[in-house]
Design a protein around this motif. Structure first.
Motif, PDB file in Angstrom:
ATOM      1  N   SER A  54      -0.576   9.770  -3.152  1.00 14.86           N
ATOM      2  CA  SER A  54       0.616   9.230  -2.560  1.00 14.86           C
ATOM      3  C   SER A  54       1.909   9.746  -2.535  1.00 14.86           C
ATOM      4  O   SER A  54       2.972   9.399  -1.953  1.00 14.86           O
ATOM      5  CB  SER A  54       0.570   7.621  -2.418  1.00 14.86           C
ATOM      6  OG  SER A  54      -0.444   7.345  -2.326  1.00 14.86           O
ATOM      7  N   SER A  62       3.796   9.542   0.797  1.00 19.28           N
ATOM      8  CA  SER A  62       2.861  10.219   1.398  1.00 19.28           C
ATOM      9  C   SER A  62       3.164  10.716   2.698  1.00 19.28           C
ATOM     10  O   SER A  62       2.742  11.920   2.728  1.00 19.28           O
ATOM     11  CB  SER A  62       1.954   8.893   1.828  1.00 19.28           C
ATOM     12  OG  SER A  62       0.760   9.426   2.216  1.00 19.28           O
ATOM     13  N   ILE A 134       4.557   2.743  -3.902  1.00 17.13           N
ATOM     14  CA  ILE A 134       3.171   3.339  -3.656  1.00 17.13           C
ATOM     15  C   ILE A 134       2.226   2.684  -4.402  1.00 17.13           C
ATOM     16  O   ILE A 134       1.069   2.379  -3.715  1.00 17.13           O
ATOM     17  CB  ILE A 134       3.407   4.547  -4.379  1.00 17.13           C
ATOM     18  CG1 ILE A 134       4.194   5.688  -3.620  1.00 17.13           C
ATOM     19  CG2 ILE A 134       1.909   5.407  -4.629  1.00 17.13           C
ATOM     20  CD1 ILE A 134       4.389   6.915  -3.960  1.00 17.13           C
ATOM     21  N   GLU A 138      -1.171   0.775  -2.603  1.00 21.33           N
ATOM     22  CA  GLU A 138      -2.313   1.323  -2.980  1.00 21.33           C
ATOM     23  C   GLU A 138      -3.338   0.082  -3.501  1.00 21.33           C
ATOM     24  O   GLU A 138      -4.402   0.345  -3.530  1.00 21.33           O
ATOM     25  CB  GLU A 138      -2.371   2.628  -3.605  1.00 21.33           C
ATOM     26  CG  GLU A 138      -1.902   3.830  -2.965  1.00 21.33           C
ATOM     27  CD  GLU A 138      -2.466   4.201  -1.768  1.00 21.33           C
ATOM     28  OE1 GLU A 138      -3.565   3.856  -1.577  1.00 21.33           O
ATOM     29  OE2 GLU A 138      -1.778   4.472  -0.744  1.00 21.33           O
TER      30      GLU A 138
END
Lengths: 426, 429
Positions: A54, A62, A134, A138
């Motif tokens: 990412s 990303s 990030i 995720e």
């Protein structure tokens, strides 16, 4: 001529495998990162590759990273998690167009190597952790992926069988980890784990394509520079019961149209054993193909199911049987499946079945190595098992398996657990 | 034998149309172990209303019959053709789509023998009452398996939302009730109408000698008696431009809801170059709007509305066409709202050259990657051919597409009036 031009070179921090071939219009770079699966680390390890893909130091989101990939003629970057024996393996894969087939001649491969190396070695950081933005994203996505196993009833039944069958072995853990543990991971604890991975895990890079070995080695050397203090990778040998005393039967109910029958067998044979090839032939006679006993009897003879098959796990030494049936046919189907194993144990294998199975396995191996992902999968068996078996040896070994060897293998195999997901109220 | 060279791709395609009308294409791939062959009829689940060969009156056949026929063609008086293939070291399979039924094998062994088996079994039907009855149990379980699959249900649910009269809205495998009605005579009637060589295409790809293989196919076909067949008359009821249903919610035992949305094509009557330009344009637009390197993707991901299952696609064939965007989402209603806002926002802006260039490169790279697969080449080439397109024109067509063409496609396709949504939500028990 050998079937696969596979060359292995040790480099500081990783092992490089180069496979030169003119089959493809793209070049594939596949990183395999291996470590034993453990309760403490399984969830962090599942999250890590998604965070790595990412963002990098240079492309810290990303969006930016994907933009860079698009610029390389839509190079793809993907991650994958798998369980081989009691290892949890992270795969990072990049695939980039070979310049030979493009009208413009930008050097794509060098930049692809650079980008993949940065994904692994130069992740986007903030202080002593990954970027919180990030990690946050995720974590949520990982939870959703774990939940989605429940939605695919075949996958769910397989997961449940494994949990029940290996309740005291590390093999019970799912490669995507535990949903309850996702929340407790922080950008810092995940980064600490990443440092440990970079220090301790066994890393292999496979480069497959129409590029010379020298060029691939130069590129790998140029871009993959690891920290100096790497340790000897940890190894694990499969644990587990050596005998099944009683078959475990587990039932669960859900609102489904079709019952999912999953059965797990212990074979006590893994990739490095001499009987491995006979086990492969056994699986083919039992349920691997559309001429196998399971398909012929459960489906063709009795019309009980659309699918009835078996497959085996090479490093844990397990055979799984699966079939989708009406709930009311549970006992009848289990009985037929048991009878098929009994047939093989009694040596009731026709010459036709044996020869057909060998021909199909040969075909399967040769077809698998036509595809770069399949090829790397096959070659990676050697790394996991530390046992070398070239494709040629494999093909020849299968040819030499006898009926008696298949029967002997079948006599070692034991049914361990039956899991049945059945329709509500039936 | 005609040879078509694709210099940039370093491929040569061999082609011949035989006297009985069968189209044969052969692609040599010398480095591969595997040979892959597909024998496909231009007949699928939508062809349920037609004039049978040699008759005057049109008939309507039970739902799921093309797929049923696909299953039954493998069974012969001597047994199951699957077994013949596996004895010859080949694995065989088949699939039925909306408008194709394909029979295929792959082998690393005896290509000529397996190819002969493929052609001969497809051209020699053997249906009996008994074997037809037996298959109903097996296909019944296949239908149940798909009934339990939420991804399948939401995708086909979206298509069913769009079409009021067109048979694309009907499940390819039919229902347990509809297949119960199928008889052996129905199967023969469909077979005789749709399996004439002039309605079929044979594609072979692998480490083979094109000349030799073409010789084998020609000889095989010359030995069979086929009369010329008049064009097949198929009927489709008039289909309104707008979707039949704007929204459908399915309740299933899932943990993560799903949302798919799609724009129904108003005039899906294109073929050839027009269709190719259309498909590639809309796919490029979707990439520019929702690809992984876009602001929209980043926003949706950050808002927690999508995960890696998010995808989009556009497809069109004679009589039906649609774009679709969807995946797993925790909040299917907000998802639907955000996607449609983003499409509308995008339509207000002018397209820029830079975005087009990025998406174009990405698509060309993915297409090259797809060409690594012999299966992709054979299956897609056939689909393209049946729609009068050429698979190998994809890269040059991508290279030629202009901002103006994309702008036109954008305004024409993505209209609010064409939008429909299908969701899977958690069943409360």
């Amino acid at each position: 001529m050998t079937l696969v031009d596979h060359h292995v070179a040790d480099m500081p921090g990783m092992t490089l495998h180069t496979i030169e071939t003119t089959k493809y219009k793209t070049t594939s770079l596949i990183l395999q990162i291996k470590s034993p699966i453990t309760e403490e680390e399984v969830t962090k390890r599942a999250l890590l590759p998604y965070v790595l893909q990412s963002g990098t130091e240079r492309y810290p989101s990303s969006k930016e990273l994907r933009g860079a990939l698009d610029g390389l003629y839509g190079a793809t970057l993907g991650v994958d998690l798998s369980k081989k024996g009691e290892y949890q393996i992270i795969t990072l894969r990049m695939d980039v167009a070979n310049e030979k087939f493009l009208s413009d001649n930008t050097p794509l491969l060098d930049r692809a190597f650079e980008l993949l190396s940065q994904v692994l070695l130069k992740p986007a950081k903030q202080g002593e952790g990954f970027l919180p933005r990030i990690v946050q994203k995720e974590k949520r996505s990982l939870k959703q992926q774990i939940e989605s196993i429940y939605d695919d009833k075949m996958r769910y039944a397989n997961k449940r069988l494994i949990e029940e069958m290996f309740d005291e072995e590390p093999y019970r853990f799912n490669v995507y980890g535990n949903e309850q543990e996702v929340d407790s991971i922080t950008p810092e604890t995940l980064y600490d784990y990443y440092i440990k991975v970079m220090k301790e895990d066994e890393i292999h890079l496979y480069a497959v394509g129409d590029v010379s070995r020298n060029a691939l080695q130069e590129l790998a050397k140029k871009h993959f520079v690891f920290p100096q203090d790497r340790m000897e990778p940890k190894r694990t040998s499969p644990t587990g019961k050596q005998r099944v005393d009683e078959v475990k039967e587990v039932f669960e109910e859900q609102e489904v149209q079709q019952g999912k029958l999953h059965m797990g067998y212990r074979t006590y044979i893994t990739y490095s054993d001499p009987e491995y090839l006979a086990l492969q032939v056994f699986n083919g006679v039992f349920g691997g193909f559309s001429h196998s006993k399971l398909f012929m009897n459960v489906r063709e003879k009795e019309s009980l199911a659309y699918y009835a098959a078996s497959r085996f796990e090479s490093h844990k030494g397990i055979i799984f049987v699966m079939s989708g049936i009406e709930t009311k046919n549970y006992e009848k189907t289990v009985k037929i499946i048991n009878e098929q194993l009994e047939e093989i144990r009694n040596g009731n294998i026709t010459d036709g079945e044996l020869e057909q199975t060998k021909a199909m396995i040969r075909n399967q191996i040769l077809e698998t190595v036509d595809d770069s992902t399949g090829l790397v999968e096959v070659l990676y068996h050697e790394v996991v098992s530390r046992h070398k078996r070239t494709i040629e040896e494999w093909l020849e070994g299968i040819q030499n398996v006898t009926k008696e060897q298949v029967r002997d293998v079948s006599q070692k195999i034991q049914l361990d657990t039956i899991y049945f997901l059945k329709g509500r109220g039936e | 034998m005609e040879q078509i060279h694709f210099n940039q791709l370093k491929e040569t395609l061999n082609h011949k149309t035989l006297p009985n009308g069968l189209k044969v294409y052969i692609l040599e791939k010398k480095d591969f172990n595997k040979t892959y062959a597909t024998f496909t009829t231009h007949y699928g689940s939508v062809d349920n209303h037609f004039v049978p060969l040699g008759k005057e009156e049109k008939v309507k056949v039970p739902d799921g019959i093309a797929h049923f026929l696909e299953h039954k063609l493998f069974e012969k008086e001597h047994g199951d053709v699957f077994q013949d293939f596996s004895k010859q070291g080949a694995s065989a399979n088949a699939f039925t789509t909306f408008n194709r039924t394909a029979y295929l094998f792959s082998t690393t062994g005896d290509v000529e023998k397996n190819l002969t088996t493929l052609i001969d079994f497809v051209q020699a039907p053997y249906f009996t009452e008994k074997t037809v009855e037996k298959e109903k149990g097996i296909i019944g379980q296949e239908i149940r398996m798909y009934d339990d699959n939420p991804d399948w249900r939401v995708y086909f649910g979206l298509i069913a939302n769009m079409y009021k009269n067109h048979p694309v809205a009907i499940d390819i495998a039919g229902t347990v009730e509809s297949i119960a009605k199928i008889t052996k005579d129905d199967l023969y009637e469909c077979y005789n109408t749709f399996y004439h060589p002039s309605n079929m295409l044979l594609f072979i790809v692998g480490p083979i000698d094109a000349e030799k293989i073409m010789g084998l196919v020609e000889k095989n076909q010359a030995g069979k008696d086929y009369n010329d067949q008049p064009p097949i008359e198929r009927f489709f009821d008039e289909e309104p431009a707008e979707p039949a249903n704007r929204k459908e919610v399915l309740h299933m035992p899932v943990q993560t809801p799903k949302c798919y949305m799609g724009y129904k094509e108003k005039r899906p009557q294109r073929s050839g170059k027009d269709l190719l330009v259309r498909e590639l344009s809309i796919n490029l637009l979707l990439e520019i709007m929702f690809g992984k390197s876009t602001k929209n993707y980043e926003k949706l991901y950050e808002e927690g509305l999508i995960d890696p299952s998010f995808s989009f696609d556009y497809t069109e064939e004679m009589g039906f066409g649609f774009s679709m965007i969807g995946g797993d989402t925790t909040d299917p209603d907000t998802f639907a709202q955000r996607i449609s806002e983003m499409v509308n926002e995008f339509k207000q802006k002018t397209l820029n050259e830079e975005d087009l260039e990025r998406a174009r490169k990405k698509k060309i790279g993915s297409f090259l990657r797809a060409l690594n697969s012999p299966e992709f080449i054979a299956n897609q080439f056939t689909r393209y051919e049946f729609n009068e397109m050429n698979l190998f024109d994809v890269i040059p067509t991508f290279e030629e597409l202009t901002v103006k063409q994309l702008q036109d496609a954008l305004n024409d396709h993505f209209e609010e009036s064409q939008l429909t949504v299908c969701q899977v939500k958690k069943k409360q028990s």
